[in-house]
Design an enzyme around this catalytic site. Structure first.
Site, PDB file in Angstrom:
ATOM      1  N   GLY A   1      48.084 -10.540  27.300  1.00 56.00           N
ATOM      2  CA  GLY A   1      47.115  -9.772  26.532  1.00 56.00           C
ATOM      3  C   GLY A   1      45.712  -9.697  27.099  1.00 56.00           C
ATOM      4  N   ASP A   2      45.436 -10.445  28.188  1.00 52.27           N
ATOM      5  CA  ASP A   2      44.071 -10.428  28.724  1.00 52.27           C
ATOM      6  C   ASP A   2      44.109 -10.675  30.231  1.00 52.27           C
ATOM      7  OD1 ASP A   2      41.344 -10.180  28.655  1.00 52.27           O
ATOM      8  OD2 ASP A   2      40.947 -12.144  27.767  1.00 52.27           O
ATOM      9  N   PHE A   3      44.969  -9.919  30.916  1.00 46.60           N
ATOM     10  CA  PHE A   3      45.162 -10.073  32.361  1.00 46.60           C
ATOM     11  C   PHE A   3      43.981  -9.417  33.065  1.00 46.60           C
ATOM     12  CE2 PHE A   3      48.364 -10.665  35.816  1.00 46.60           C
ATOM     13  CZ  PHE A   3      48.976 -11.806  35.328  1.00 46.60           C
ATOM     14  N   ASN A   4      42.820 -10.061  32.972  1.00 44.13           N
ATOM     15  CA  ASN A   4      41.614  -9.400  33.469  1.00 44.13           C
ATOM     16  C   ASN A   4      41.080 -10.033  34.747  1.00 44.13           C
ATOM     17  OD1 ASN A   4      39.430 -11.328  33.016  1.00 44.13           O
ATOM     18  ND2 ASN A   4      39.652 -10.954  30.831  1.00 44.13           N
TER      19      ASN A   4
END
Length: 355
Positions: A214-217
């Site tokens: 959900g937050d592959f940043n």
């Protein structure tokens, strides 16, 4: 959603005291690390080792079951060779400790964890070649496919209804969009939210389900040089946004974040899609929805950053650091249109052969 009242604001001495009391470690180095809603510190005990102390905001600290599943997921992935952090046990054998502090808004409870430290440079700080973008897409797809095998008695806690960062929650942005009043980009954001409701919502049953990181940043992925001009992924951080979702969500989120620092942002999609499809080929409906879902993630980041700035004006520089570039990217993608962006992404992906 966390507010300014729920963000922890512990001093170095308070953190040092917690680590000594809860983990039996004496700190020799402690320094703050950036965070959106929580408080993070790099710590090095005097007897060796490197760790990260994560103090969750008081709002999320109520979701103990969700955090237990996150801890389990990190251990599960670590055992399967993924470069992820794991939580270390307290002196009493727990993987977290609920601590009470007054950070200026009355006494509240904050969950504290000590995590392994992963060395490396964040992807945000390097020039991303097609090779590393391909590897990022591949890693994101591998992670979600492996998480399908995970079991836990409370795994249903990841069905986080109305979780604002899940891409199923795009309609919820309508209650925050007033924070952009007066900003010309608000019109584009409203149009994208409307398109989500028309184009994406009816297709949700046709997307393949999974658990999303959900937050592959670009700040949650660490790399190290590998050979003369290549990089290798050495760390995947921050599982706080894990939830049930769909494979296509993870890909859209990954593309959005890989675009932020890139001088040619529209060109990012091709290599990321190619890496993703080397593990998990998209079906027709997923492929047709990718462009709009990338735009939707831009909208989430934009609206929620504006909202957070109102909550935490003193943290504006960090909160808006990537958002300003995001405004340019969202307008450019919208201007180019679905057909042209898809043509660039999918033609480029088709021409990239696996390394």
């Amino acid at each position: 959603m966390p507010t300014k009242e729920s963000k922890p604001n512990l001093s170095h001495s308070q953190v040092t005291e917690i680590i000594k009391r809860v983990y039996g470690l004496t700190m020799s180095i402690i320094r703050p690390l950036p965070s959106f809603d929580d408080q993070n510190f790099y710590v090095a005990p005097s007897d060796g080792g490197e760790y990260v102390v994560k103090i969750m905001n008081s709002a999320d600290s109520h979701n103990i079951t969700v955090i237990e599943v996150q801890n389990h997921a990190m251990t599960f992935l670590h055992q399967r060779g993924f470069p992820v952090q794991t939580a270390l046990p307290t002196l009493t054998g727990q993987l977290m400790s609920l601590e009470e502090f007054d950070c200026g808004f009355g006494t509240q409870k904050y969950l504290v964890r000590l995590l392994t430290y992963l060395p490396g440079t964040t992807i945000a700080k390097i020039t991303c070649s097609p090779q590393i973008l391909y590897d990022v897409g591949k890693m994101a797809a591998r992670l979600d496919t492996v998480l399908l095998q995970m079991e836990h008695p409370n795994i249903t806690a990841l069905q986080r209804e109305n979780f604002i960062w899940n891409l199923t929650s795009i309609p919820l942005l309508n209650q925050y969009i007033h924070v952009m009043d007066g900003d010309p980009v608000q019109k584009v954001v409203k149009a994208i939210i409307e398109q989500y409701q028309i184009q994406i919502m009816p297709k949700l049953p046709l997307f393949r389900k999974c658990i999303n990181h959900g937050d592959f940043n670009d700040h949650n992925l660490l790399v190290k040089p590998y050979g003369p001009s290549k990089y290798k992924i050495t760390g995947i951080l921050d599982f706080a946004d894990m939830s049930y979702g769909y494979f296509i969500f993870e890909l859209a989120i990954t593309i959005r974040y890989m675009m932020i620092e890139n001088p040619n942002p529209v060109d990012v999609g091709g290599p990321v899609v190619a890496g993703w499809e080397s593990v998990f080929p998209l079906n027709e409906v997923e492929r047709d929805s990718l462009y709009l879902l990338v735009l939707c993630r831009f909208c989430q980041s934009l609206v929620l950053a504006w909202h957070a700035v109102i909550q935490q004006p003193e943290n504006e520089e960090y909160l808006m650091s990537t958002t300003r570039r995001g405004v340019h990217h969202i307008c450019r993608l919208w201007e180019l249109g679905k057909e042209e962006v898809e043509r660039i992404w999918f033609q480029s992906a088709a021409q990239i052969s696996p390394p």
